[in-house]
Design an enzyme around this catalytic site. Sequence first.
Site: not given
Ligand SMILES: NC(=O)c1ccc[n+]([C@@H]2O[C@H](COP(=O)([O-])OP(=O)(O)OC[C@H]3O[C@@H](n4cnc5c(N)ncnc54)[C@H](O)[C@@H]3O)[C@@H](O)[C@H]2O)c1
Length: 430
Positions: A262
């Site tokens: 992030c």
């Molecule tokens: N990790 C955090 O603490 C956090 C906090 C707030 C916001 N976010 C935001 O949330 C979003 C997701 O982050 P995350 O940490 O969960 O990511 P992550 O990488 O842990 O998870 C994303 C998932 O999406 C899947 N994926 C990728 N492309 C895809 C597609 N086309 N169709 C279906 N699935 C698909 C991946 O395989 C993975 O399992 C990002 O925008 C991030 O900025 C993350």
Amino acid sequence: MTQEIAIVGLGYVGLPLALQFGRSGVKVLGLDIDSAKVKALNEGLSYIKHIRASDVSEMVNSRSFAASTDFSRVAGVQAVIICVPTPLNKNREPDISYILQTGKAIAPHLLKGTLVVLESTTYPGTTDEDLRAVLEAGSGLKAGVDFHLAFSPEREDPGNPDSKVALIPKVVGGYSPACLKRATELYGRGIKNIIPVSSCRVAEATKLLENIFRSVNIALVNELKIVYGAMGIDVWEVIRAAKTKPFGFMPFYPGPGLGGHCIPIDPFYLTWKAREYGRHTRFIELAGEISSAMPDFVVQQVMEALNNLGKSMKGSKILVLGLAYKPDVDDDRESPSYVLMDLLEKRGAHVSYYDPYVPVVRPNREHPHRAGTRSISWDQSVVQTFDAVLIATNHKAVNYQELADWASCIIDSRNAMAEIKTRPGQVWKA
Ligand SMILES: NC(=O)c1ccc[n+]([C@@H]2O[C@H](COP(=O)([O-])OP(=O)(O)OC[C@H]3O[C@@H](n4cnc5c(N)ncnc54)[C@H](O)[C@@H]3O)[C@@H](O)[C@H]2O)c1
């Protein structure tokens, strides 16, 4: 009333959200393109350290949750929540391709009346311009008329045991008042406090403000660490004293550089979008500049510590302690530890790492050459062979007293050794 939803992207954000909805009586279909994750979840396993496998298996066994790679199953749900990655591309510009791919994959299966919510952090306009366009083109339906569209940012705090999805207030913005009403109703099923705002863009901008606020404040204490350090003042002691002020102050802590999915990334989504409006985001750029220079500063401190022992960096053996970007998590995305390892090696050091949560480096986009590298074992006979240990992440599970007993020279970028009995000259703050 919504009975079944799909959550697309079962990562750090999507999986806890799926479990929370499952617990609240909403049936959840988890969709992901990663078939290994889908298989693991359907077998009741967890691939995220702070999510218990028993929580997953309970949901799977009670049929509240099932995972799939088949996006046509969107036709059977009343709402779709998108939690896919939003990284920067190699030119440090927003890469919303995962969102657009998801939009394209679900659009042909979207039925009238379905709600689509984006949760991925992104610039204002993504939901009502970019995502709306692919959903409308692929479905032949109109947002706000035939289907509902909303944005609601995630506020996940990985590694914090007190952070519970249900208790964190949830900001929601709709494409129309009716979209907002539907989204508020949905989140109200699993989350206690919903904060409605007037548009998707306000909700998108809210998330960016939260992350920019962190980025700027972390950069500020990083700068003060160097300035106060030059004056012989310990910034950690200063912060400890300042945070006793009961109003108008919030503590942020310095570190070896920014990490995670992030803070090093999201602010630059705004920087990019602001250019379209002829505006510059100077605070964001400056904060990025200061924090991305921190690994150089830390490596300089390692060099000085070795020099003090009459050793040079070239040929020395250095242990980097902590590969995850923050304490008590197994998430090594954008971790400054990788930058530190590269910088140390560039100066001729032989580098190993120890991280109880990252026993082996997984295949990754940013540091493919590290994939397969293994953590050393936590053993006196191993730890004492290093010329210096650089603490990059302060995991609570590490026994720092043992470290003090075993290591000859410790460079501490996290104040992990503050309460530990050490020998004079053994610890260098960095
Ligand atoms: N990790 C955090 O603490 C956090 C906090 C707030 C916001 N976010 C935001 O949330 C979003 C997701 O982050 P995350 O940490 O969960 O990511 P992550 O990488 O842990 O998870 C994303 C998932 O999406 C899947 N994926 C990728 N492309 C895809 C597609 N086309 N169709 C279906 N699935 C698909 C991946 O395989 C993975 O399992 C990002 O925008 C991030 O900025 C993350």
